[in-house]
Design a protein around this motif. Sequence first.
Motif, PDB file in Angstrom:
ATOM      1  N   VAL A 150     -63.934  29.475   6.222  1.00 28.11           N
ATOM      2  CA  VAL A 150     -63.862  28.306   5.342  1.00 28.11           C
ATOM      3  C   VAL A 150     -62.653  27.419   5.611  1.00 28.11           C
ATOM      4  CG1 VAL A 150     -65.114  29.417   3.443  1.00 28.11           C
ATOM      5  CG2 VAL A 150     -62.634  29.717   3.635  1.00 28.11           C
ATOM      6  N   ALA A 151     -61.852  27.758   6.623  1.00 31.12           N
ATOM      7  CA  ALA A 151     -60.619  27.007   6.878  1.00 31.12           C
ATOM      8  C   ALA A 151     -60.098  27.344   8.272  1.00 31.12           C
ATOM      9  CB  ALA A 151     -59.559  27.373   5.842  1.00 31.12           C
ATOM     10  N   ARG A 152     -59.100  26.578   8.743  1.00 28.89           N
ATOM     11  CA  ARG A 152     -58.478  26.912  10.019  1.00 28.89           C
ATOM     12  C   ARG A 152     -57.791  28.271   9.905  1.00 28.89           C
ATOM     13  NH1 ARG A 152     -54.391  24.402  10.592  1.00 28.89           N
ATOM     14  NH2 ARG A 152     -54.422  23.036   8.790  1.00 28.89           N
ATOM     15  N   THR A 153     -57.830  29.035  10.995  1.00 25.90           N
ATOM     16  CA  THR A 153     -57.157  30.341  11.008  1.00 25.90           C
ATOM     17  C   THR A 153     -56.007  30.242  12.011  1.00 25.90           C
ATOM     18  OG1 THR A 153     -59.020  30.930  12.420  1.00 25.90           O
ATOM     19  CG2 THR A 153     -58.965  31.919  10.240  1.00 25.90           C
ATOM     20  N   GLU A 154     -54.825  29.988  11.473  1.00 26.12           N
ATOM     21  CA  GLU A 154     -53.692  29.688  12.362  1.00 26.12           C
ATOM     22  C   GLU A 154     -53.227  30.920  13.133  1.00 26.12           C
ATOM     23  OE1 GLU A 154     -50.783  27.602   9.973  1.00 26.12           O
ATOM     24  OE2 GLU A 154     -52.171  25.933   9.622  1.00 26.12           O
ATOM     25  N   HIS A 155     -53.364  32.110  12.521  1.00 27.34           N
ATOM     26  CA  HIS A 155     -52.882  33.315  13.217  1.00 27.34           C
ATOM     27  C   HIS A 155     -53.794  33.676  14.402  1.00 27.34           C
ATOM     28  CE1 HIS A 155     -55.821  34.698  10.298  1.00 27.34           C
ATOM     29  NE2 HIS A 155     -55.893  35.879  10.877  1.00 27.34           N
ATOM     30  N   LEU A 156     -54.976  33.046  14.489  1.00 25.20           N
ATOM     31  CA  LEU A 156     -55.878  33.323  15.612  1.00 25.20           C
ATOM     32  C   LEU A 156     -55.924  32.146  16.596  1.00 25.20           C
ATOM     33  CD1 LEU A 156     -58.697  34.963  13.468  1.00 25.20           C
ATOM     34  CD2 LEU A 156     -56.946  36.124  14.824  1.00 25.20           C
ATOM     35  N   THR A 157     -54.973  31.224  16.435  1.00 27.15           N
ATOM     36  CA  THR A 157     -54.918  30.028  17.276  1.00 27.15           C
ATOM     37  C   THR A 157     -53.766  30.182  18.272  1.00 27.15           C
ATOM     38  OG1 THR A 157     -55.805  28.728  15.452  1.00 27.15           O
ATOM     39  CG2 THR A 157     -54.679  27.510  17.202  1.00 27.15           C
ATOM     40  N   PHE A 158     -54.064  30.003  19.554  1.00 30.28           N
ATOM     41  CA  PHE A 158     -53.074  30.268  20.609  1.00 30.28           C
ATOM     42  C   PHE A 158     -52.894  29.083  21.546  1.00 30.28           C
ATOM     43  CE2 PHE A 158     -54.225  34.394  19.135  1.00 30.28           C
ATOM     44  CZ  PHE A 158     -53.129  35.210  19.359  1.00 30.28           C
ATOM     45  N   VAL A 159     -51.669  28.971  22.071  1.00 30.81           N
ATOM     46  CA  VAL A 159     -51.414  28.040  23.164  1.00 30.81           C
ATOM     47  C   VAL A 159     -51.069  28.897  24.376  1.00 30.81           C
ATOM     48  CG1 VAL A 159     -49.831  26.277  24.043  1.00 30.81           C
ATOM     49  CG2 VAL A 159     -50.729  26.108  21.704  1.00 30.81           C
ATOM     50  N   CYS A 160     -51.870  28.760  25.429  1.00 35.22           N
ATOM     51  CA  CYS A 160     -51.717  29.607  26.611  1.00 35.22           C
ATOM     52  C   CYS A 160     -51.101  28.794  27.741  1.00 35.22           C
ATOM     53  CB  CYS A 160     -53.065  30.168  27.043  1.00 35.22           C
ATOM     54  SG  CYS A 160     -53.930  31.044  25.726  1.00 35.22           S
ATOM     55  N   THR A 161     -49.823  29.032  28.020  1.00 34.73           N
ATOM     56  CA  THR A 161     -49.121  28.322  29.091  1.00 34.73           C
ATOM     57  C   THR A 161     -48.495  29.358  30.021  1.00 34.73           C
ATOM     58  OG1 THR A 161     -47.311  28.181  27.495  1.00 34.73           O
ATOM     59  CG2 THR A 161     -48.583  26.180  27.866  1.00 34.73           C
ATOM     60  N   GLU A 162     -48.241  28.965  31.260  1.00 36.20           N
ATOM     61  CA  GLU A 162     -47.634  29.890  32.226  1.00 36.20           C
ATOM     62  C   GLU A 162     -46.359  30.499  31.655  1.00 36.20           C
ATOM     63  OE1 GLU A 162     -48.302  31.277  35.151  1.00 36.20           O
ATOM     64  OE2 GLU A 162     -50.326  30.423  35.085  1.00 36.20           O
ATOM     65  N   LYS A 163     -45.508  29.620  31.076  1.00 37.71           N
ATOM     66  CA  LYS A 163     -44.238  30.117  30.518  1.00 37.71           C
ATOM     67  C   LYS A 163     -44.313  30.101  28.994  1.00 37.71           C
ATOM     68  CE  LYS A 163     -41.148  28.550  34.151  1.00 37.71           C
ATOM     69  NZ  LYS A 163     -40.987  27.167  34.602  1.00 37.71           N
ATOM     70  N   ALA A 207     -55.793  25.861   5.486  1.00 38.32           N
ATOM     71  CA  ALA A 207     -55.695  26.994   6.416  1.00 38.32           C
ATOM     72  C   ALA A 207     -55.808  28.269   5.585  1.00 38.32           C
ATOM     73  CB  ALA A 207     -54.380  26.962   7.170  1.00 38.32           C
ATOM     74  N   THR A 208     -56.269  29.369   6.220  1.00 39.77           N
ATOM     75  CA  THR A 208     -56.351  30.626   5.477  1.00 39.77           C
ATOM     76  C   THR A 208     -54.938  31.106   5.166  1.00 39.77           C
ATOM     77  OG1 THR A 208     -56.402  31.848   7.547  1.00 39.77           O
ATOM     78  CG2 THR A 208     -58.526  31.320   6.558  1.00 39.77           C
ATOM     79  N   GLY A 209     -54.811  31.940   4.151  1.00 38.30           N
ATOM     80  CA  GLY A 209     -53.494  32.423   3.735  1.00 38.30           C
ATOM     81  C   GLY A 209     -53.191  31.939   2.333  1.00 38.30           C
TER      82      GLY A 209
END
Length: 580
Positions: A68-81, A428-430
Amino acid sequence: MMKICQKLKDWVEESARLTKAASVHWCTGSEQEYQDLIRLMLADGSLLELNQTTHPGCYLHRSDPNDVARTEHLTFVCTEKQESAGPNNNWMHPSDGHQKADALFSGCMQGRTMYVVPYCMGPLDSPYARCGVEITDSPYVVANMKLMTRMGDAALEKITEDGVFVKGLHSTGDLKEEHRLIMHFPEELMINSIGSGYGGNALLGKKCHALRIASYQGLQEGWLAEHMLIVGIENPEGEVRYIAAAFPSQCGKTNLAMLIPPESHKGWKVWTVGDDIAWLHPGKDGRLWAINPEAGFFGVAPGTSRKTNPNALNMLSRDTIFTNVAMTADGQPWWEGKDDEVPAVDWQGRPYTPGQGPAAHPNSRFTVAAHQCPSWSREMENPEGVPISAIVFGGRRPSLIPLVYESKNWAHGVLMGASVASETTAAATGKVGILRHDPMAMKPFCGYNFADYWRHWLSFESVCSELPRVFHVNWFRQGADGRYLWPGFGENLRVLRWVLDRAEGRAEACRSAIGLLPAEGAISTDGLNMRKEDMQELCAIDKQGWRDEISKVRTYLETFGVSVPDRLREEQDQMIDDLG
Ligand code: GTP
Ligand code: SPV
Ligand code: MN
C-alpha cells in the motif's frame, strides 16, 4: 510497425526469456489500448467500476493489503562504489544486485503478458526530456503510466531516433515482502523492481527514473532532479511568477500546486505546472528553469475536499483511477475528509464500521491526467519550461519552525534545504509521525551520496547569475492545544505573495540568526479571524530550541563524513554565532 532500435529489441527479448512471459505486447498509447486494458481489469476483478453517472470513466483498484506504500528498506542503489550511493541509500554491488533480481525475475511472467511501455518524461520536443521503457506484467501499471507520462508510439519514435533510454524491468511478483526489491543501477541507466504493484515502487517513470536515476544524470550533466511542485502565481496585473517547492511525501505539494486564491485575493490566479517532480536546469539568461517531467498526478486522496482542494475534486469527477479508497452505497469514491456522505465499504471491500480504522487507506491515491486539472498551465507543454523566481522548502513541523523565513544567501539556502526534517507519513511503510531528517525532501529519492548532492547544489552559484531566492515554510505548526495555528490550503497564497515580493526586492523582512522573517504585518491576516498571538507565535524564534535544532542537523550532516562541503559548516557556525 516502426523500426525499433536494436538495443531495445535485444533487451525486450532477453527480458522475455528471463521472465518466460507467454506473450509480448508493445504499448502504442492509444485510447483504444487504454480502454482494452480497463476492460481486461474489470473482467479479472483488479478494477471495479465506480458510479458511471456521477464519475464517468472512474475505476477503483484495491491493492494487496501488504502493498500500500513505498517500501524504503527494500529500495537499493547499486553502484560500483558504496560511497557513490552514500549513507542516504541502501547499497548493493551491481553484480550482487543483478544476481538477486534475476533470480526473482526468473520465470515470474509464466503464462502472462509482458507489456513493453515506452514513455517520455518531459514534453516530447523538450531538449530536457528523457525517455525510458518499462517492461511490466501489470495492466494496472500500464494504465497508470498512460495517465502519468507521455506513453506510447511518440516516445518509441524518440527512443529509436536517440538510441538512449532508461531500462525499467518490473513484475508484480508474488507480493511477499521477502521477495520484493526495488533496485537502481544508475551507472547502467537501469531499474529492476519486483514484488510490488504500488505507486512509487512500480510506476518506474516516477520516483525510480525521474528522481533516483535522473538525479544521478543531473550530477553528471549539470542539472537537478527534485521532489518539487511547480506553481505559477498570476497577479491582478496579469504577470505570472513561478515557484518550485520541495515538501516530503504527503506534506502538501499537490495542494499548493493547485490552490485556489481565497475570496480576499480578487484578480489573482494560480497555475499548476507540476505537483511532485521538477527538473531544474540553468538557462541561457542566467536564471534557473524548470520542467515537469510527468504528465499526470498520483495524488493523496484523504483530506481532499471542496474546501481544501476544489480543483482536485473537480478533476477527479471523471476518467480517474482510484487506489485503495472507500466507496459509498451508490458506488462513489470516498475518503476521510471528503464530505459528509458516509462510506458503505472500506478500502479492502469490507462493510465499513465506524471506529474500526479509516475507511480509505491513509495512502489511498488518485491517478489522473494533468490536463483535467482546472488550473492546468499550458506551460506544462513548454519545451524550455518556466523560470523559477523562488525555491521553497518545507515539512511537517508541529513546533519551532516558523511559518516562513528566507535564507541569507544561496549557500545558506542550500543549508536550509539540507536541514529539512519532517514527521513521517503513510506514503512509505513504517511508523507515521516520527520526526526524521529529509534533506530537500529527497531522502528516499536521491540516487547518489547526499554530500555530493549538496556540493552539486552549491555549484549553481557559479553557473547561474540570477538564482532564485530560497525560503522555508511550515503549514503544520501546532499550538499547545494541538490545533494548527495556520489555516493553510488556499490561504497559503498569502505566504507565497510575501515570498514573491521578497524575490522582487519589495516586501519587508527582519534579519535574524536563522534568516529573514516577515516584518510585522508584511503577511496580511485580514479576514482570517486569526488570533494576533497565533501569528506572533508562528513568526517567533525560540533561541534555545534553535541551538538544539542546529546541533541535531550538524550531527546528521556529519554522518556523511569528510566530504560534506565546508561551506555548509561555515553557514552553521554563523547561525550559532548569531544566536549568541
Ligand atoms: P505526495 O504525493 O505523497 O508527494 O504528497 P504531497 O506532498 O503532494 O501532499 P498533498 O498535497 O497530497 O497533501 C498531503 C496531506 O496534507 C493531505 O491530506 C492534505 O489535505 C494535507 N495538507 C496539504 N496542504 C495542507 C495545508 O496547507 N495545511 C494542512 N493543515 N494540511 C495540508
Ligand atoms: C511520494 O511518496 O512522494 C509520492 C507517492 O508521490 S509515490 O509515487 O508512491 O512515491
Ligand atoms: Mn511525492
